[in-house]
Design a protein around this motif. Structure first.
Motif, short mmCIF file in Angstrom:
data_model
loop_
_atom_site.label_atom_id
_atom_site.label_comp_id
_atom_site.label_asym_id
_atom_site.label_seq_id
_atom_site.Cartn_x
_atom_site.Cartn_y
_atom_site.Cartn_z
N TYR A 148 -19.06 3.57 35.89
CA TYR A 148 -19.93 3.16 37.00
C TYR A 148 -20.83 4.30 37.44
O TYR A 148 -20.46 5.48 37.36
CB TYR A 148 -19.09 2.70 38.20
CG TYR A 148 -18.24 1.48 37.95
CD1 TYR A 148 -18.82 0.21 37.89
CD2 TYR A 148 -16.87 1.58 37.78
CE1 TYR A 148 -18.05 -0.92 37.67
CE2 TYR A 148 -16.09 0.46 37.55
CZ TYR A 148 -16.69 -0.79 37.50
OH TYR A 148 -15.92 -1.90 37.28
N GLU A 166 -20.35 -3.71 41.00
CA GLU A 166 -19.01 -3.46 41.53
C GLU A 166 -19.18 -2.86 42.93
O GLU A 166 -20.23 -2.29 43.24
CB GLU A 166 -18.24 -2.50 40.62
CG GLU A 166 -16.85 -2.09 41.10
CD GLU A 166 -15.92 -3.27 41.29
OE1 GLU A 166 -15.93 -3.82 42.42
OE2 GLU A 166 -15.18 -3.61 40.34
N ASN A 200 -11.77 -0.07 44.14
CA ASN A 200 -12.77 -1.08 43.80
C ASN A 200 -12.30 -2.46 44.25
O ASN A 200 -11.17 -2.87 43.98
CB ASN A 200 -13.03 -1.09 42.29
CG ASN A 200 -13.75 0.16 41.81
OD1 ASN A 200 -14.21 0.97 42.61
ND2 ASN A 200 -13.84 0.34 40.50
N GLY A 226 -14.70 -5.38 44.25
CA GLY A 226 -15.74 -6.36 43.97
C GLY A 226 -15.23 -7.72 43.57
O GLY A 226 -15.82 -8.75 43.94
N GLN A 227 -14.13 -7.78 42.83
CA GLN A 227 -13.65 -9.07 42.33
C GLN A 227 -13.18 -10.00 43.44
O GLN A 227 -13.08 -11.21 43.24
CB GLN A 227 -12.51 -8.84 41.33
CG GLN A 227 -11.29 -8.16 41.91
CD GLN A 227 -10.20 -7.97 40.87
OE1 GLN A 227 -9.77 -8.92 40.22
NE2 GLN A 227 -9.77 -6.72 40.68
#
Length: 842
Positions: free
Chosen positions: A668, A734, A766, A768-769
């Motif tokens: 990333y 993300e 992280n 984002g999902q």
């Protein structure tokens, strides 16, 4: 003899190959040995079956793989409940513990005595630690009369004479008897703590052993022994005495004890430091060599909380590597460590402080950690429960226990790789023990405690750091192990099967003739030997001095007459582009690396590995994620693209000849966009002592000790933070939640989904999902330390220091009250931001 090299200030790059074999692209299995273990203090051996089960179940559920039972002094007012060590009742509790541990998938080690060092009521005065008394030209053997330190009921008594083989055998016979009579199974391992046998400089058979081993009568040279090295002869006699003591400890205790354990299907774990001996040889004789950490390291990691109360770590990597070196050269699978002794003051230890310290141990070759530790405490005991005075307190009564399973899982994942394959350090570094034995003044008796090893060997430590800073890693080797080292295809092969590219000799002055002759033979067989700065000058010891010197000088002259060939000098280091700490191992198809960025030097670049690879996979021990790394061949050098922030760590598994199929590792890069989540937080307490029913609306994130509620200045607990906000996701991006300053660990949920637990710098995850377009809710459960609560206890005079012996002391070994502590910051301090990231592709 083309491989004789003088080492200056050059940088080397060694390339090593590996035979082809199919590779595994999954995480190794998590065995009980891969999980962290803990020293389990039995206070007064005041244990019962219900609470043994309660304690073991709590440890197992959190992710502990095994316990080491060490009985110590008891709890005041509970003397009637204490169980005498090795009594039938005690052995029954041991057998029950082993049965319960097996049921829970755990295992059990036990100390070979109570407290430390070995000793107790079965040690008659004749078998007790001995000393010599010189007075008015006369001498006699006396007894130190040292008692077992921190002994448990039934374990009080004299400390054993470890130099006396018959005394050791009589001591061990007690265990033969009680195990045979009780029918209890032997533990996995017997443990011996650091050698703290003070002033035990003699044993009844010393003079006979000295004459047999050194070739002359020590009693003819007592005046030289007492002259503190004032003459060359005095220094030589003292060195011969020190070598003899070292051999007696090795042969009469360590070897006898290990062979005894093997005879019962058990193994041995030993802390050799503190011994008056060559530490490598003692560590290598046992099944699991064990080092220890003692204090805290001053890491330059941005955001790492540094407590105002601290003790400098006495065991840096140069000391830790004595144990791991011995394991590597002797072919032992595990190197254990007593971990986190006096890491911080009591009640002030955070998981964020533990993580870099354990990474330092991993990069020093440790792969089987034992926390120091956990005290057996009955479920009904009032908080803070039963406590040991020098522990980091890995127990269910500590607030950090709530999020400790995430840390334990990190340890297990990392150790699953570090116990896999074989060591792959580059060089052997000769330990110049005879220089120390000849040159150290002050007392002819010379122990090497963890607190003074660096002071006894300052030049050696500097050599270690220089070689490692040049991009190489190394193991230490003793004279004894050099004698069994061979040459295989130009590589040095030690007794345990480990292979090395070179032997480096630091600036050695005294070297045994046998060692020098062996080194010459290794050179003739094709080994690479590096003399750093100078050739050895002389032989040690007194017996047949001139005869040995003559042969020694002849060999040196032969070495000097040979043409020297420099290794190829390259501008690159062994690992270029990294700059943190690392360790490398081999597996059938390639190599395993563990990288940890333990300073302010984040990497987002290509890193040269120094080994060839066709493919490689990253494994993240914090999250369990894995993926195929980007690699390239840059003018014959394999490089991997790595992203690692300060405080982070990563595992890398390479494959020399195979391009393994696997999902790609995701790299990333920040887009520069971020969302500030600093206002409109709600907070309530999920757990708190004292209870806090009030709910809070926070216009800004601050320590909860600063809120308008006096209870929050003295509570321990877990606060739930919640924020709801509108958000529009950008497809393909993300989002990284950055929590800022966390006091001390946090479990994160996003829209009801568990995102994970963050307990160490950089406190990022992280998410984002789990984000969605529109309304989003983030919940963060933050747990503080128990420091504020214990300070309140002391301010109100609550009597919780209820233990015998040393009872409870602070980091300076002083009796103190914690009511002087100011409230430690607690909760989510932020700032909290959500950073947008894009997937990076070259």
């Amino acid at each position: 003899m083309k491989h004789l090299i003088l080492y200056t200030s050059v940088v080397f790059l060694f390339l090593s190959g590996c035979t082809f074999a199919s590779g595994d692209v999954d995480w190794p299995p998590i065995t009980r040995e891969a999980k962290p273990w803990t020293r389990w203090w039995w206070m007064g051996s005041d244990v019962d079956s219900l609470n043994i089960t309660y304690n073991l179940e709590a440890l197992s559920k959190a992710g502990i793989g095994g316990v080491e039972i060490t009985p110590i002094y008891g709890v005041k007012g509970r003397e009637a409940h204490s169980i005498d060590y090795l009594s039938p009742h005690w052995m029954k509790m041991l057998a029950f513990t082993e049965s319960e541990a097996q049921r829970l998938g755990m295992s059990v080690d036990m100390s070979g005595g109570t407290g430390w060092p070995f000793g107790g009521p079965e040690v008659a005065i004749e078998d007790a630690a001995s000393k010599v008394i010189f007075k008015d030209g006369q001498w006699e053997i006396g007894k130190t009369k040292q008692q077992v330190k921190r002994a448990a009921p039934g374990g009080q008594g004299y400390v054993l004479d470890h130099l006396n083989k018959e005394a050791v055998q009589r001591y061990l016979a007690t265990f033969d008897k009680v195990f045979a009579e009780s029918g209890a199974p032997f533990p996995r391992s017997f443990f011996n703590d650091s050698y703290e046998v003070y002033g035990a400089d003699w044993t009844p058979a010393l003079l006979d052993a000295f004459e047999q081993r050194r070739g002359y009568r020590l009693q003819d040279y007592f005046s030289e022994l007492l002259a503190d090295g004032a003459t060359d002869i005095s220094a030589r006699v003292i060195a011969d005495y020190r070598e003899t003591i070292a051999e007696l400890l090795r042969d009469h205790f360590t070897q006898v004890w290990t062979e005894w354990a093997h005879g019962h299907g058990a193994i041995t774990r030993n802390q050799a430091h503190g011994s008056p001996a060559n530490l490598i040889d003692l560590y290598a004789l046992v099944d699991i060599p064990e080092c220890e950490s003692f204090g805290i390291t001053d890491f330059d990691i941005p955001g790492l909380r540094k407590d105002s109360i601290r003790k400098r770590n006495d065991s840096d990597p140069t000391i830790l590597k004595y144990a791991s070196s011995a394991a590597h050269i002797a072919g032992k699978k595990y190197t254990s460590a007593e971990t986190f002794t006096w890491l911080t003051e009591h009640f002030r230890t955070s998981l964020s402080q533990c993580k870099p310290e354990i990474d330092l141990m991993f990069t020093s070759g440790i792969n089987h950690v034992f926390f120091h530790g956990t005290t057996y405490s009955p479920k009904e005991a009032a908080w803070p429960g039963w406590k040991f005075y020098a522990a980091v307190d890995m127990s269910p009564t500590n607030t950090i226990w709530r999020d400790a399973p995430a840390f334990f899982e990190y340890v297990a994942r990392t150790q699953s790789f570090l116990q896999y394959g074989t060591p792959d350090n580059d060089c052997l570094l000769y330990l110049p023990i005879y220089d120390i034995w000849h040159e150290k003044r002050g007392n002819y008796y010379l122990p090497f405690s963890i607190h003074n090893v660096l002071h006894e060997l300052p030049g050696f430590g500097e050599s270690v750091e220089k070689i490692r800073n040049d991009g190489l890693d190394l193991d230490y080797i003793s004279d004894r192990f050099l004698q069994t080292t061979t040459v295989e295809n130009g590589m040095l092969k030690t007794e345990g099967g480990a292979l090395y590219k070179a032997l480096i000799l630091p600036s050695v002055k005294k070297m045994p003739l046998e060692t020098l002759a062996k080194i010459q033979a290794l050179i003739k067989q094709g080994a690479t030997v590096v003399f750093s700065g100078q050739y050895p000058e002389d032989v040690p010891g007194l017996f047949r001095l001139e005869e040995r010197r003559k042969t020694f000088v002849a060999i040196i002259n032969q070495l000097r007459s040979e043409p020297l060939q420099q290794l190829q000098i390259l501008p690159e280091s062994f690992i270029t582009g990294f700059g943190g700490k690392m360790i490398r191992r081999k597996h059938d198809s390639g190599h395993i690396y563990f990288f940890s960025m333990l300073k302010n030097n984040p990497v987002n670049n290509w890193v040269a590995l120094g080994t060839q690879a066709q493919s490689a996979l990253f494994f993240d021990p914090m999250t369990g994620k894995k993926g195929k790394a980007k690699i390239r061949n840059n003018h014959g050098i394999t490089e991997v693209y790595m992203q690692l922030q300060s405080g982070e760590s990563i595992l890398l598994k390479t494959f020399t000849d195979k391009n393994v199929p696997a999902e790609e590792w995701i790299y990333y890069q920040p887009t520069g966009k971020s969302t500030e989540l600093t206002t409109d937080w709600k907070m309530h307490f999920i757990e708190s002592e004292p209870a806090v029913k009030e709910k809070f609306q926070l216009p800004a994130l601050v320590s909860w000790t600063e809120l308008n509620n006096d209870t929050l200045k003295r509570n321990k607990g877990t606060a739930g933070y919640e924020i709801t906000f509108d958000f529009q996701k950008d497809a393909g991006k993300e989002y990284r939640l950055c929590l800022g300053d966390v006091r001390e660990s946090a479990a994160v949920k996003v829209n009801g989904h568990k995102a994970g637990t963050v307990f160490a710098v950089p406190f990022e995850i992280n998410i984002g999902q789990w984000l969605k377009n529109g309304k989003n809710t983030i919940e963060i459960e933050v747990t503080n330390l128990p420091a504020n609560r214990i300070a309140d206890y002391d301010s109100r005079g609550v009597e919780w220091r209820i233990f015998h012996d040393i009872n409870f002391v602070d980091i300076t070994y002083s009796k103190t009250s914690y009511d002087v502590w100011q409230p430690l910051p607690s909760g989510l301090l932020g700032p909290v931001t959500m950073k947008e990231l894009k997937i990076w592709k070259e």
